[in-house]
Write a protein that holds these residues in place. Structure first.
Motif, PDB file in Angstrom:
ATOM      1  N   MET A   1       0.850  -1.187   0.000  1.00 31.30           N
ATOM      2  CA  MET A   1       0.000   0.000   0.000  1.00 31.30           C
ATOM      3  C   MET A   1       0.880   1.228   0.000  1.00 31.30           C
ATOM      4  SD  MET A   1      -2.423  -1.644   2.862  1.00 31.30           S
ATOM      5  CE  MET A   1      -2.467  -3.425   2.827  1.00 31.30           C
ATOM      6  N   SER A   2       1.227   1.654  -1.189  1.00 33.57           N
ATOM      7  CA  SER A   2       2.302   2.621  -1.374  1.00 33.57           C
ATOM      8  C   SER A   2       2.033   3.950  -0.680  1.00 33.57           C
ATOM      9  CB  SER A   2       2.535   2.834  -2.855  1.00 33.57           C
ATOM     10  OG  SER A   2       1.318   3.188  -3.473  1.00 33.57           O
ATOM     11  N   ASN A   3       0.828   4.452  -0.826  1.00 36.58           N
ATOM     12  CA  ASN A   3       0.530   5.741  -0.228  1.00 36.58           C
ATOM     13  C   ASN A   3       0.727   5.748   1.279  1.00 36.58           C
ATOM     14  OD1 ASN A   3      -0.137   6.911  -2.569  1.00 36.58           O
ATOM     15  ND2 ASN A   3      -2.044   7.791  -1.816  1.00 36.58           N
ATOM     16  N   LYS A   4       0.256   4.691   1.878  1.00 37.53           N
ATOM     17  CA  LYS A   4       0.382   4.573   3.324  1.00 37.53           C
ATOM     18  C   LYS A   4       1.851   4.605   3.720  1.00 37.53           C
ATOM     19  CE  LYS A   4      -1.796   2.873   6.111  1.00 37.53           C
ATOM     20  NZ  LYS A   4      -2.713   3.070   7.195  1.00 37.53           N
ATOM     21  N   ILE A  45      -6.474  -7.526  12.192  1.00 45.95           N
ATOM     22  CA  ILE A  45      -5.091  -7.994  12.090  1.00 45.95           C
ATOM     23  C   ILE A  45      -4.710  -7.907  10.618  1.00 45.95           C
ATOM     24  CG2 ILE A  45      -3.466  -9.855  12.587  1.00 45.95           C
ATOM     25  CD1 ILE A  45      -5.396 -10.915  14.659  1.00 45.95           C
ATOM     26  N   TYR A  50      -0.791 -10.823  10.563  1.00 40.75           N
ATOM     27  CA  TYR A  50      -1.392 -12.156  10.488  1.00 40.75           C
ATOM     28  C   TYR A  50      -0.360 -13.201  10.047  1.00 40.75           C
ATOM     29  CZ  TYR A  50      -5.096 -15.569  10.295  1.00 40.75           C
ATOM     30  OH  TYR A  50      -5.875 -16.667  10.553  1.00 40.75           O
TER      31      TYR A  50
ATOM     32  N   GLN B  70      -3.159 -12.497   0.385  1.00 39.92           N
ATOM     33  CA  GLN B  70      -2.618 -12.546   1.739  1.00 39.92           C
ATOM     34  C   GLN B  70      -3.750 -12.778   2.733  1.00 39.92           C
ATOM     35  OE1 GLN B  70      -0.740  -8.511   1.539  1.00 39.92           O
ATOM     36  NE2 GLN B  70       1.051  -9.637   2.261  1.00 39.92           N
ATOM     37  N   ALA B  72      -5.619 -12.238   6.394  1.00 40.05           N
ATOM     38  CA  ALA B  72      -5.756 -11.213   7.435  1.00 40.05           C
ATOM     39  C   ALA B  72      -6.952 -11.616   8.290  1.00 40.05           C
ATOM     40  CB  ALA B  72      -5.973  -9.844   6.815  1.00 40.05           C
ATOM     41  N   TYR B  73      -7.264 -10.801   9.320  1.00 40.82           N
ATOM     42  CA  TYR B  73      -8.412 -11.132  10.165  1.00 40.82           C
ATOM     43  C   TYR B  73      -9.187  -9.881  10.542  1.00 40.82           C
ATOM     44  CZ  TYR B  73     -11.416 -13.349  13.508  1.00 40.82           C
ATOM     45  OH  TYR B  73     -12.536 -13.807  14.157  1.00 40.82           O
ATOM     46  N   PHE B  74     -10.504  -9.958  10.342  1.00 36.41           N
ATOM     47  CA  PHE B  74     -11.404  -8.836  10.622  1.00 36.41           C
ATOM     48  C   PHE B  74     -12.392  -9.247  11.718  1.00 36.41           C
ATOM     49  CE2 PHE B  74      -9.646  -8.299   6.467  1.00 36.41           C
ATOM     50  CZ  PHE B  74      -9.435  -6.943   6.350  1.00 36.41           C
ATOM     51  N   ILE B 121     -17.979  -5.100   6.897  1.00 34.50           N
ATOM     52  CA  ILE B 121     -16.948  -4.687   7.851  1.00 34.50           C
ATOM     53  C   ILE B 121     -15.585  -4.586   7.161  1.00 34.50           C
ATOM     54  CG2 ILE B 121     -16.515  -7.045   8.699  1.00 34.50           C
ATOM     55  CD1 ILE B 121     -16.476  -4.072  11.033  1.00 34.50           C
ATOM     56  N   THR B 125     -13.201  -0.988   6.186  1.00 34.83           N
ATOM     57  CA  THR B 125     -11.768  -0.879   6.469  1.00 34.83           C
ATOM     58  C   THR B 125     -10.977  -0.569   5.198  1.00 34.83           C
ATOM     59  OG1 THR B 125     -12.090  -2.515   8.214  1.00 34.83           O
ATOM     60  CG2 THR B 125      -9.826  -2.095   7.521  1.00 34.83           C
ATOM     61  N   LYS B 128     -10.354   2.957   4.120  1.00 34.77           N
ATOM     62  CA  LYS B 128      -9.251   3.702   4.744  1.00 34.77           C
ATOM     63  C   LYS B 128      -7.885   3.269   4.187  1.00 34.77           C
ATOM     64  CE  LYS B 128     -10.420   2.531   8.886  1.00 34.77           C
ATOM     65  NZ  LYS B 128     -10.069   2.334  10.296  1.00 34.77           N
ATOM     66  N   TRP B 129      -7.807   2.043   3.739  1.00 35.35           N
ATOM     67  CA  TRP B 129      -6.516   1.517   3.281  1.00 35.35           C
ATOM     68  C   TRP B 129      -6.153   1.980   1.871  1.00 35.35           C
ATOM     69  CZ3 TRP B 129      -6.400  -4.407   4.899  1.00 35.35           C
ATOM     70  CH2 TRP B 129      -6.352  -4.479   6.299  1.00 35.35           C
ATOM     71  N   GLN B 131      -5.899   4.496  -1.193  1.00 32.20           N
ATOM     72  CA  GLN B 131      -5.951   5.880  -1.663  1.00 32.20           C
ATOM     73  C   GLN B 131      -5.644   5.969  -3.152  1.00 32.20           C
ATOM     74  OE1 GLN B 131      -3.863   5.864   1.509  1.00 32.20           O
ATOM     75  NE2 GLN B 131      -5.751   6.271   2.620  1.00 32.20           N
ATOM     76  N   SER B 132      -4.663   5.163  -3.587  1.00 32.88           N
ATOM     77  CA  SER B 132      -4.147   5.357  -4.944  1.00 32.88           C
ATOM     78  C   SER B 132      -4.256   4.068  -5.763  1.00 32.88           C
ATOM     79  CB  SER B 132      -2.683   5.780  -4.835  1.00 32.88           C
ATOM     80  OG  SER B 132      -1.926   5.311  -5.922  1.00 32.88           O
ATOM     81  N   ARG B 134      -1.951   2.728  -6.975  1.00 30.56           N
ATOM     82  CA  ARG B 134      -0.782   1.913  -6.601  1.00 30.56           C
ATOM     83  C   ARG B 134      -1.102   0.954  -5.451  1.00 30.56           C
ATOM     84  NH1 ARG B 134       2.019   7.021  -7.425  1.00 30.56           N
ATOM     85  NH2 ARG B 134       1.579   7.389  -5.224  1.00 30.56           N
ATOM     86  N   ASP B 135      -2.198   1.206  -4.752  1.00 32.95           N
ATOM     87  CA  ASP B 135      -2.615   0.295  -3.669  1.00 32.95           C
ATOM     88  C   ASP B 135      -3.378  -0.913  -4.211  1.00 32.95           C
ATOM     89  OD1 ASP B 135      -1.571   2.136  -1.879  1.00 32.95           O
ATOM     90  OD2 ASP B 135      -3.481   3.205  -1.706  1.00 32.95           O
ATOM     91  N   LEU B 138      -5.855  -5.045  -4.289  1.00 34.53           N
ATOM     92  CA  LEU B 138      -5.753  -5.446  -2.889  1.00 34.53           C
ATOM     93  C   LEU B 138      -6.398  -6.830  -2.786  1.00 34.53           C
ATOM     94  CD1 LEU B 138      -5.090  -4.751   0.074  1.00 34.53           C
ATOM     95  CD2 LEU B 138      -7.329  -3.659   0.233  1.00 34.53           C
ATOM     96  N   ILE B 140      -7.069 -10.009  -0.404  1.00 30.50           N
ATOM     97  CA  ILE B 140      -7.029 -10.501   0.976  1.00 30.50           C
ATOM     98  C   ILE B 140      -8.040 -11.625   1.200  1.00 30.50           C
ATOM     99  CG2 ILE B 140      -7.582  -9.827   3.372  1.00 30.50           C
ATOM    100  CD1 ILE B 140      -5.986  -7.313   2.928  1.00 30.50           C
TER     101      ILE B 140
END
Lengths: 482, 482
Positions: A1-4, A45, A50, B70, B72-74, B121, B125, B128-129, B131-132, B134-135, B138, B140
């Motif tokens: 997540m490049s921006n972050k 997580i 994770y 990848q 993860a856990y929510f 949920i 999330t 927020k993660w 933005q661009s 480049r992200d 995603l 998951i």
């Protein structure tokens, strides 16, 4: 997540000495381990966090299976009436319960509790599974989520929902159960020390600190870098308390019907909090190699497209060589300056960074940098793989030794209460306790410190209870705790 | 659990032709896979059933990671207000929700829903993660428990709580998302066919059968031995529906702010129900070798203590040789007659049984028995390991072929509605559909059968809608389903 990452780059990590608690939060955030969710007290997580949990699970699961423990899965929900069957158990957990009252559009006849731990629902099932001594020992573990309604939460250390494993066993005799309780504590100790590089003290909890419903609770306690204790795993000898409440009986070889002897034991995602606080520094996370999702990060550096092709090719070659030997390797060939890339993996605690630029390529070598000490070394290609593998072992060992030295340096003794109050902040205090719950409660009221454990490793000498001065042969470790 | 086995031994498994549904229940019970819990609609997954799930997880997880997904856990809990943000989604799930109204001894300001699925949920999330551009993408996945309040439950096939994985991805373009949706369906297809030995039909769901909130749902559908369909996995193209509801936006390379394109996809412990019903017979469970916790069981047979020592020693030797080659082996040297031991592992579906008695020992050979065909062979020690490994491959292949033949034999076509109604029981019916929701609803009302999928593999020809007779080029598979 490049921006972050770009943003994180701009934000400095708080120094431990300035604000230890902020430092912890900064590392969790900037190493992208976890974050608060929109649901109060629950965490998300993130993939990197994770991945650490997956490595922990894999290693622990292998250790459990080596003890003949089998995995199974029991319901998330527990009828409220089950919880009330063991008096101490319900008293301990009642204030923390989340309760489902409606489902499928209707009000439920009996509310369902979201499991805070599963003794009750599991033992109600065991009572049907066990008839004869030939069914014992019954050794089962479950990997699951549990919920305990917490008012003050901190990522990994204390959250409303967390992930854990809970083992639940039944044995034919008290001795067998006691023995297994301690065997599992040893599993936790070995895991903490060998895999997490985290030295722990093993011992027994005082009655006021034991698990609600247990006869005895054994624990592993670790020191964090602020000198506070983290209870990192517990193993409970349940005696026949739950067996009597849930009718877990068996016909013994002698023809008599008897109640089973039970144990339960667990560790949770809290361990990740302990891992962070044990090893990390002001630059970010420091991971022991055995729990690092990437043990080595390779950063190829180039100024032209032609150079790029060459260094990237070499990076891939090295990656293959290391992976063949079982090393977990990441190549970061993003089109960014080297600095921010170094910085990111430093924050994320990757144990070894390998840099390859055109000059290295020409010289047939690379530069390897240790995350924990920042030591740099130039390695020729011939020795690269073996040296990196040795280096990972060395880092694992050094992190353990460093944490052990830190604990030794910050463990003090106190012979009277005034001295005790002076040193309790930031230390484990090794002292004597008369065994009275009143003394224990007064210490806690005065200092917020608690008896972390009565170590197995007791001296020969006698001493005086640090609170009341009464003669005693019981040595304890007292500290503030998470 | 010896007593249970003694009891199970006495109880016969219902024959498929007598009562298919009882047969299924008997196998789940007698192979000790799962049982109903004291909590209505929830199941206990017993160690042997859970071991199958672990093998499924391990293989699927590897396939996901190969796609750069990848874990993860929510959170388990979802604020009720989140669910209402996507109109179709809440409409689909509202009747099935379990709701936490009280926690920590107090009534909550906003009730929390126990996740029935986690789109809401997770995407809150993601907003927020990301933005661009480049992200993106995603990618998951989460392994988790979910709860859907079901009135009529059946072990594995439909339970209030079940275990699953849910993948959730965000892409920059519609094409990327569509492509990934189909890639994940292929992952499921490959897993079902290669690992479960379960042939599946891939295709698209009709609008009335798609996931609540999706633009399109793709699925894999398998035929059970009663000719009914089991939806075994789904992959949803969510379009921008949730992105708009949860503000999942990114700044694209062209400087414009755009909504992400999303997918979600999942399989659950329901697969174990499918596995049971696809291959098992009137003697019990039949497992494909790749999902068998024990691929080989060795049963040493002896009449004296001296013989016992010799055959047990040989059993151990063979076990070591097979395990060295990666075969999962169990020795059953319990002090019981051979019959009950054979019978137990037959019920539990172990693909290959190896019997070793004193005569075999003297002859330097063993007897190997296939679970699926009951074929016996005498194998000399020299060829044992290689032959067993070949045999396991052969069984895996034969089970797939058998299931595929069965499906082919029980897939029929129908050109008019009267014919359709005659053949729908116990068959997949391949026919044409005009695309109208009314025709679909009438078919369901008349026969309880549904359009299982619109297969990717469409013919060139035209046909007539089986219900209304209207000309159409859309071929569908209609069947009764679990």
């Amino acid at each position: 997540m490049s921006n972050k990452n770009d943003k994180a780059e701009q934000k400095a990590i708080t120094k431990r000495e300035d604000d230890y608690s902020e430092w912890y939060q900064d590392i969790v955030e900037q190493a992208e381990l976890a974050e608060h969710s929109p649901v109060r007290g629950c965490m998300v997580i993130k993939p990197y966090g994770y991945a650490i949990w997956e490595l922990m699970q894999k290693d622990l699961d292998k250790r459990f299976k080596a003890k003949e423990v089998q995995n199974a899965y029991f319901p998330l929900f527990i009828p409220q009436s089950f919880l009330t069957k063991e008096a101490q158990h319900v008293e301990g957990f009642a204030p923390e319960l989340a309760v489902v009252t409606h489902a499928g559009g209707e009000k439920l006849d009996e509310p369902l509790v979201v499991r805070p731990t599963s003794e009750t629902i599991i033992y109600a099932t065991y009572s049907k599974w066990i008839q004869s001594y030939r069914d014992l020992p019954l050794l089962i573990n479950q990997w699951a989520n549990v919920v305990r309604w917490e008012l003050r939460t901190r990522l990994f250390l204390r959250t409303t929902e967390f992930l854990w494993q809970e083992g639940h066993t039944v044995h034919a005799t008290e001795d067998d159960a006691e023995d297994f309780t301690k065997q599992m504590l040893d599993v936790y100790k070995d895991f903490a020390e060998e895999i997490m590089a985290l030295p722990v003290i093993t011992g027994r909890k005082s009655d006021s600190e034991k698990f609600a419903g247990a006869v005895r609770t054994y624990c592993i306690e670790a020191m964090m870098q602020d000198g506070k204790a983290l209870q990192s795993g517990t193993s409970h000898m349940l005696g026949q308390n739950f067996a009597k409440a849930f009718d877990v009986k068996f016909l013994d070889a002698d023809g008599e019907e008897k109640y089973g002897w039970q144990t339960s034991w667990g560790v949770s995602t809290r361990l990740i909090g302990g891992l962070i606080m044990a090893h990390s520094d002001d630059k970010g996370l420091v991971l022991p190699p055995r729990l690092a999702p990437h043990q080595v990060v390779i950063v190829p550096i180039s100024a032209s497209e032609q150079e790029q092709e060459a260094v990237n090719g070499k990076a891939l070659e090295i990656k293959d060589q290391l992976e063949e030997k079982g090393v977990r390797v990441k190549i970061d060939d993003r089109d960014m300056r080297p600095g921010p890339r170094f910085f990111e993996w430093e924050k994320k605690g990757v144990p070894v960074r390998i840099e390859i630029g055109p000059k290295d390529l020409a010289a047939g070598s690379v530069v390897a940098v240790r995350r924990d000490t920042a030591d740099k070394a130039t390695l020729t290609e011939e020795v690269l793989v073996d040296t990196v593998i040795d280096l990972l072992d060395q880092i694992q060992k050094d992190l353990f030794d460093k944490a052990l030295n830190f604990r030794n340096e910050n463990t003090v003794s106190a012979t009277d209460y005034e001295e005790f109050k002076k040193v309790i902040e930031g230390h484990f205090v090794k002292t004597y306790w008369c065994g009275s719950a009143d003394c224990e409660a007064e210490i806690k009221a005065d200092t917020k410190a608690t008896i972390r454990c009565i170590p197995f490793n007791q001296g020969e000498e006698m001493g005086k209870c640090v609170k009341c001065g009464k003669e005693s042969d019981v040595q304890v470790i007292i500290a503030k705790a998470y």
